[in-house]
Design a protein around this motif. Structure first.
Motif, PDB file in Angstrom:
ATOM      1  N   GLU A   1      -0.658 132.279  48.713  1.00  0.00           N
ATOM      2  CA  GLU A   1      -0.353 131.980  50.230  1.00  0.00           C
ATOM      3  C   GLU A   1      -1.150 132.854  51.099  1.00  0.00           C
ATOM      4  O   GLU A   1      -1.359 132.095  52.010  1.00  0.00           O
ATOM      5  CB  GLU A   1       1.179 132.534  50.096  1.00  0.00           C
ATOM      6  CG  GLU A   1       1.658 132.435  51.429  1.00  0.00           C
ATOM      7  CD  GLU A   1       3.188 132.789  51.458  1.00  0.00           C
ATOM      8  OE1 GLU A   1       3.534 133.147  52.836  1.00  0.00           O
ATOM      9  OE2 GLU A   1       4.002 132.830  50.518  1.00  0.00           O
TER      10      GLU A   1
ATOM     11  N   ASN B   1      -5.917 128.164  66.415  1.00  0.00           N
ATOM     12  CA  ASN B   1      -4.613 127.859  66.721  1.00  0.00           C
ATOM     13  C   ASN B   1      -3.817 128.398  68.097  1.00  0.00           C
ATOM     14  O   ASN B   1      -4.514 129.671  68.365  1.00  0.00           O
ATOM     15  CB  ASN B   1      -3.726 128.317  65.443  1.00  0.00           C
ATOM     16  CG  ASN B   1      -4.154 127.633  64.162  1.00  0.00           C
ATOM     17  OD1 ASN B   1      -4.307 126.530  63.951  1.00  0.00           O
ATOM     18  ND2 ASN B   1      -3.936 128.211  63.126  1.00  0.00           N
TER      19      ASN B   1
ATOM     20  N   ILE C   1      -3.626 131.293  54.122  1.00  0.00           N
ATOM     21  CA  ILE C   1      -3.230 131.738  55.644  1.00  0.00           C
ATOM     22  C   ILE C   1      -4.497 132.330  56.227  1.00  0.00           C
ATOM     23  O   ILE C   1      -4.803 131.943  57.453  1.00  0.00           O
ATOM     24  CB  ILE C   1      -1.970 132.721  55.779  1.00  0.00           C
ATOM     25  CG1 ILE C   1      -0.773 131.946  55.436  1.00  0.00           C
ATOM     26  CG2 ILE C   1      -1.900 133.362  57.105  1.00  0.00           C
ATOM     27  CD1 ILE C   1       0.422 132.947  55.268  1.00  0.00           C
TER      28      ILE C   1
ATOM     29  N   PRO D   1       0.188 129.718  61.913  1.00  0.00           N
ATOM     30  CA  PRO D   1       0.555 128.609  61.029  1.00  0.00           C
ATOM     31  C   PRO D   1       1.942 128.977  60.300  1.00  0.00           C
ATOM     32  O   PRO D   1       2.314 130.108  59.911  1.00  0.00           O
ATOM     33  CB  PRO D   1      -0.527 128.538  59.790  1.00  0.00           C
ATOM     34  CG  PRO D   1      -1.045 129.604  59.940  1.00  0.00           C
ATOM     35  CD  PRO D   1      -0.755 130.535  61.425  1.00  0.00           C
ATOM     36  N   ARG D   2       3.082 127.866  60.106  1.00  0.00           N
ATOM     37  CA  ARG D   2       4.296 127.948  59.440  1.00  0.00           C
ATOM     38  C   ARG D   2       4.045 127.237  58.395  1.00  0.00           C
ATOM     39  O   ARG D   2       3.865 126.094  58.275  1.00  0.00           O
ATOM     40  CB  ARG D   2       5.500 127.932  60.486  1.00  0.00           C
ATOM     41  CG  ARG D   2       5.406 128.730  61.516  1.00  0.00           C
ATOM     42  CD  ARG D   2       6.585 128.490  62.382  1.00  0.00           C
ATOM     43  NE  ARG D   2       6.694 127.045  62.978  1.00  0.00           N
ATOM     44  CZ  ARG D   2       7.455 126.602  63.635  1.00  0.00           C
ATOM     45  NH1 ARG D   2       8.754 127.193  63.844  1.00  0.00           N
ATOM     46  NH2 ARG D   2       7.166 125.401  64.479  1.00  0.00           N
ATOM     47  N   ILE D   3       4.506 127.971  56.951  1.00  0.00           N
ATOM     48  CA  ILE D   3       4.842 127.154  55.983  1.00  0.00           C
ATOM     49  C   ILE D   3       5.859 126.209  55.750  1.00  0.00           C
ATOM     50  O   ILE D   3       7.069 126.604  56.382  1.00  0.00           O
ATOM     51  CB  ILE D   3       4.812 128.008  54.481  1.00  0.00           C
ATOM     52  CG1 ILE D   3       3.508 129.078  54.573  1.00  0.00           C
ATOM     53  CG2 ILE D   3       5.154 127.349  53.343  1.00  0.00           C
ATOM     54  CD1 ILE D   3       3.892 130.163  53.236  1.00  0.00           C
TER      55      ILE D   3
ATOM     56  N   PHE E   1       0.999 123.304  55.633  1.00  0.00           N
ATOM     57  CA  PHE E   1       1.606 124.156  56.840  1.00  0.00           C
ATOM     58  C   PHE E   1       1.956 123.357  58.212  1.00  0.00           C
ATOM     59  O   PHE E   1       1.240 122.337  58.594  1.00  0.00           O
ATOM     60  CB  PHE E   1       0.295 125.033  57.351  1.00  0.00           C
ATOM     61  CG  PHE E   1       0.320 126.389  56.070  1.00  0.00           C
ATOM     62  CD1 PHE E   1       0.569 127.394  56.365  1.00  0.00           C
ATOM     63  CD2 PHE E   1      -0.564 126.211  55.121  1.00  0.00           C
ATOM     64  CE1 PHE E   1       0.487 128.668  55.491  1.00  0.00           C
ATOM     65  CE2 PHE E   1      -1.017 127.190  54.101  1.00  0.00           C
ATOM     66  CZ  PHE E   1      -0.246 128.230  54.501  1.00  0.00           C
TER      67      PHE E   1
END
Length: 146
Positions: free
Chosen positions: A69, A82, A73, A86-88, A140
Motif C-alpha cells: 500500500e 495531485n 502511495i 490520494p484515497r484508497i 485510488f
C-alpha cells in the motif's frame, strides 16, 4: 509544513527519500522510497517487530500489505501532480510466499490512470525479484491539479 508542501519541496530537490521522511507511519515501519536503480522502489528495512510467526520466522502479512500500500502511495505522490492526497477505494492483496527476516522491496506501476481514479499494481520481493512475496491491485480516488 503539510505533506503536499513537503512533496513539492522533495520534487524540487529531486530527492524522493524526503517523501518517506514526511510520513510518520512509513518512518515507524522503516519504509522509504528510493531511486538508486533508475526506478522508484520502496524498501522496508527488516527489524524484529515485523515478525508475525517467530517459529519460522516470517514477516507478518500485515507488514507486507502495508508495504504494498505504501509503495503505491509513494508512486502516486511522486508521479502525479495531485491537488489532494490520494484515497484508497479498494485493495486486493495476494500473499505469494513467506517473507523472511530480511529487507523487502516493492515496485508500483499504473495499470490505469483516469481523471478521478488510478489503478496501481504493486509487487514485493526480497532477494530475488523473480520470486515475489506479495502483490496487490489498488484503486485510488485522485484529484489532479487543474
Amino acid at each position: 509544513m503539510n505533506l503536499l508542501d513537503r512533496l513539492h519541496a522533495a520534487r524540487k530537490a529531486g530527492d524522493v527519500s524526503r517523501l518517506g521522511e514526511a510520513i510518520p507511519y512509513a518512518r515507524w515501519m522503516n519504509m522509504a522510497p528510493e531511486n538508486t536503480t533508475g526506478e522508484l522502489l520502496t524498501r522496508m528495512r527488516y527489524h524484529p517487530q515485523l515478525i508475525g510467526n517467530s517459529h519460522l520466522p516470517a514477516l507478518h502479512g500485515g507488514t507486507i500489505g502495508a508495504l504494498l500500500e505504501t509503495a503505491a502511495i509513494f508512486h502516486l505522490l511522486w508521479e502525479m501532480d495531485n491537488a489532494a492526497l490520494p484515497r484508497i477505494i479498494n485493495i486486493t492483496v495476494d500473499y505469494l510466499r513467506s517473507g523472511r527476516p530480511v529487507d523487502t522491496l516493492a515496485r508500483a506501476a499504473f495499470t490505469k490512470l483516469g481523471r478521478r481514479v488510478a489503478s496501481v499494481a504493486v509487487e514485493a520481493w526480497q532477494e530475488d525479484r523473480s520470486k515475489p512475496v506479495g502483490a496487490a491491485q489498488i484503486h485510488f480516488l485522485v484529484t489532479p491539479v487543474k
